[in-house]
Design an enzyme around this catalytic site. Structure first.
Site, PDB file in Angstrom:
ATOM      1  N   GLU A   1       3.485   2.542  -3.582  1.00  0.00           N
ATOM      2  CA  GLU A   1       3.365   1.786  -2.330  1.00  0.00           C
ATOM      3  C   GLU A   1       4.301   0.589  -2.263  1.00  0.00           C
ATOM      4  OE1 GLU A   1       2.088   1.207   0.568  1.00  0.00           O
ATOM      5  OE2 GLU A   1       0.675   2.829   0.843  1.00  0.00           O
ATOM      6  N   ASP A   2       4.592   0.138  -1.040  1.00  0.00           N
ATOM      7  CA  ASP A   2       5.353  -1.104  -0.864  1.00  0.00           C
ATOM      8  C   ASP A   2       4.533  -2.149  -0.106  1.00  0.00           C
ATOM      9  OD1 ASP A   2       5.445   0.290   1.637  1.00  0.00           O
ATOM     10  OD2 ASP A   2       6.977  -1.152   2.269  1.00  0.00           O
TER      11      ASP A   2
ATOM     12  N   ASP B   1       3.646   6.808  -0.602  1.00  0.00           N
ATOM     13  CA  ASP B   1       3.804   6.212   0.711  1.00  0.00           C
ATOM     14  C   ASP B   1       5.229   6.576   1.166  1.00  0.00           C
ATOM     15  OD1 ASP B   1       3.364   4.497   2.950  1.00  0.00           O
ATOM     16  OD2 ASP B   1       4.590   2.972   1.956  1.00  0.00           O
ATOM     17  N   LEU B   2       5.478   6.515   2.456  1.00  0.00           N
ATOM     18  CA  LEU B   2       6.808   6.888   2.966  1.00  0.00           C
ATOM     19  C   LEU B   2       7.627   5.660   3.377  1.00  0.00           C
ATOM     20  CD1 LEU B   2       8.910   8.916   4.200  1.00  0.00           C
ATOM     21  CD2 LEU B   2       7.554   8.810   6.291  1.00  0.00           C
ATOM     22  N   ASP B   3       7.112   4.936   4.394  1.00  0.00           N
ATOM     23  CA  ASP B   3       7.868   3.808   4.964  1.00  0.00           C
ATOM     24  C   ASP B   3       7.989   2.681   3.938  1.00  0.00           C
ATOM     25  OD1 ASP B   3       8.125   4.913   7.642  1.00  0.00           O
ATOM     26  OD2 ASP B   3       5.990   4.526   7.889  1.00  0.00           O
TER      27      ASP B   3
ATOM     28  N   LYS C   1      -5.474   2.648   5.825  1.00  0.00           N
ATOM     29  CA  LYS C   1      -5.269   1.659   4.767  1.00  0.00           C
ATOM     30  C   LYS C   1      -5.633   0.281   5.343  1.00  0.00           C
ATOM     31  CE  LYS C   1      -1.296   4.389   3.222  1.00  0.00           C
ATOM     32  NZ  LYS C   1       0.162   4.471   3.013  1.00  0.00           N
TER      33      LYS C   1
ATOM     34  N   LYS D   1       2.387  -4.024   7.388  1.00  0.00           N
ATOM     35  CA  LYS D   1       2.908  -2.910   6.583  1.00  0.00           C
ATOM     36  C   LYS D   1       1.778  -2.003   6.105  1.00  0.00           C
ATOM     37  CE  LYS D   1       7.181  -4.875   4.709  1.00  0.00           C
ATOM     38  NZ  LYS D   1       7.810  -5.392   3.485  1.00  0.00           N
TER      39      LYS D   1
ATOM     40  N   THR E   1      12.332   2.566   6.466  1.00  0.00           N
ATOM     41  CA  THR E   1      11.878   2.493   7.858  1.00  0.00           C
ATOM     42  C   THR E   1      11.024   1.262   8.106  1.00  0.00           C
ATOM     43  OG1 THR E   1      10.351   4.131   7.038  1.00  0.00           O
ATOM     44  CG2 THR E   1      11.955   4.882   8.667  1.00  0.00           C
TER      45      THR E   1
ATOM     46  N   SER F   1       1.159   8.796   3.859  1.00  0.00           N
ATOM     47  CA  SER F   1       1.669   7.757   4.763  1.00  0.00           C
ATOM     48  C   SER F   1       0.763   7.640   5.976  1.00  0.00           C
ATOM     49  CB  SER F   1       3.076   8.138   5.226  1.00  0.00           C
ATOM     50  OG  SER F   1       3.478   7.309   6.290  1.00  0.00           O
ATOM     51  N   ALA F   2       0.622   6.419   6.481  1.00  0.00           N
ATOM     52  CA  ALA F   2      -0.150   6.189   7.703  1.00  0.00           C
ATOM     53  C   ALA F   2       0.628   6.638   8.934  1.00  0.00           C
ATOM     54  CB  ALA F   2      -0.482   4.708   7.826  1.00  0.00           C
TER      55      ALA F   2
HETATM   56  C1  BG6 Z   1       3.065   2.929   7.943  1.00  0.00           C
HETATM   57  C2  BG6 Z   1       3.965   1.748   8.221  1.00  0.00           C
HETATM   58  O1  BG6 Z   1       3.653   3.736   6.969  1.00  0.00           O
HETATM   59  O2  BG6 Z   1       2.883   3.698   9.119  1.00  0.00           O
HETATM   60  C3  BG6 Z   1       3.405   0.920   9.363  1.00  0.00           C
HETATM   61  O3  BG6 Z   1       4.054   0.950   7.056  1.00  0.00           O
HETATM   62  C4  BG6 Z   1       3.192   1.803  10.582  1.00  0.00           C
HETATM   63  O4  BG6 Z   1       4.307  -0.123   9.659  1.00  0.00           O
HETATM   64  C5  BG6 Z   1       2.298   2.980  10.210  1.00  0.00           C
HETATM   65  O5  BG6 Z   1       2.580   1.064  11.629  1.00  0.00           O
HETATM   66  C6  BG6 Z   1       2.096   3.955  11.378  1.00  0.00           C
HETATM   67  O6  BG6 Z   1       3.329   4.555  11.673  1.00  0.00           O
HETATM   68  P1  BG6 Z   1       3.660   5.389  12.983  1.00  0.00           P
HETATM   69  O7  BG6 Z   1       4.999   5.993  12.675  1.00  0.00           O
HETATM   70  O8  BG6 Z   1       2.581   6.425  13.113  1.00  0.00           O
HETATM   71  O9  BG6 Z   1       3.672   4.438  14.113  1.00  0.00           O
HETATM   72 MG    MG Z   2       4.992   1.495   3.267  1.00  0.00          MG
END
Ligand code: BG6
Ligand code: MG
Length: 221
Positions: free
Chosen positions: A169-170, A7-9, A145, A43, A15, A114-115
């Site tokens: 993941e977080d 996962d990234l964020d 997710k 999240k 972020t 990552s989403a």
């Molecule tokens: C996830 C975050 O990685 O990405 C979420 O944890 C976020 O908070 C989702 O809504 C989508 O991100 P983005 O950058 O496409 O708006």
């Molecule tokens: Mg995350």
């Protein structure tokens, strides 16, 4: 263990706090409170699904057309991009670079699952993109997710069986997605929130090749 799905964020960089600020402010404009506890449910969840959850929380899910919802997402993202634009490699969370180096040296594939549609740009700001063998494009994944799709796609991209992968993941939704994919989950954060994970670490500083390999090996016992 043949591949690690990241996962990234909130895992590679913090972020997660900027997503929270941007949603909190948008919520305030709409008269809906987004506090830290409710934010846990956002999240890992895609942009549009996060907005839907916020509108539902405010009891106004039916009051906005899909065009209006798209506009609100654009607004949130513009604010988010403003918040992250000064990010540099100094914003990489502790332990991540040593982990990426260890995984590279061990020949283990690394994939970003990552989403976030902003993931490629963020990886560039952090200057870590070359470490990764692939980034799953969340726009090509059917269900976000907590559905397993993005992690199954990540395993495919790594050329590995899901049972030979570990996901990091977080978010509770992310851990749920990893487990639904039949993948070993290592989580970073609050043990109670992340109770479905195979292993929970208090912070990214505790991540290492050994910890990930142990979690993977324990799942085979
Ligand atoms: C996830 C975050 O990685 O990405 C979420 O944890 C976020 O908070 C989702 O809504 C989508 O991100 P983005 O950058 O496409 O708006
Ligand atoms: Mg995350």
């Amino acid at each position: 263990m043949k591949a690690v799905l990241f996962d990234l964020d909130g895992v590679i960089t913090d972020t997660a706090k900027f997503h929270f600020l941007a949603w909190r402010d948008l919520g305030a404009e709409l008269g809906i409170e987004v506090d830290e506890a409710f934010n846990e449910e956002l999240k890992g969840v895609s942009r549009i699904d996060s907005l839907e959850r916020i509108l539902a929380q405010g009891g106004v899910a039916d009051k906005y057309s899909s065009a209006e919802k798209d506009e609100l997402c654009v607004k949130k993202n513009a604010h988010y991009l403003e918040l992250i634009k000064e990010m540099t490699p100094d914003d990489i969370l502790p332990g991540i670079i040593p982990l990426l180096e260890e995984l590279k040296a061990a020949g283990i594939k690394m994939i970003v699952t990552s989403a976030s549609k902003n993931a490629p740009e963020i990886l560039d700001l952090l200057q870590v993109r070359p470490y990764f063998d692939g980034i799953v494009d969340p726009a090509t994944v059917k269900a976000g997710k907590p559905a397993p799709d993005i992690f199954l796609e990540g395993a495919k991209l790594a050329g590995a069986d899901p049972t030979d992968c570990v996901g990091v993941e977080d978010a509770a939704s992310g851990v749920e997605a990893i487990k639904a994919a039949g993948i070993v989950a290592v989580a970073v954060g609050d043990e109670q929130v992340l109770s479905l994970a195979d292993r929970v670490l208090p912070s990214t500083a505790y991540l290492s090749l050994t910890v990930l390999q142990e979690a993977w090996a324990n799942s085979k016992k």
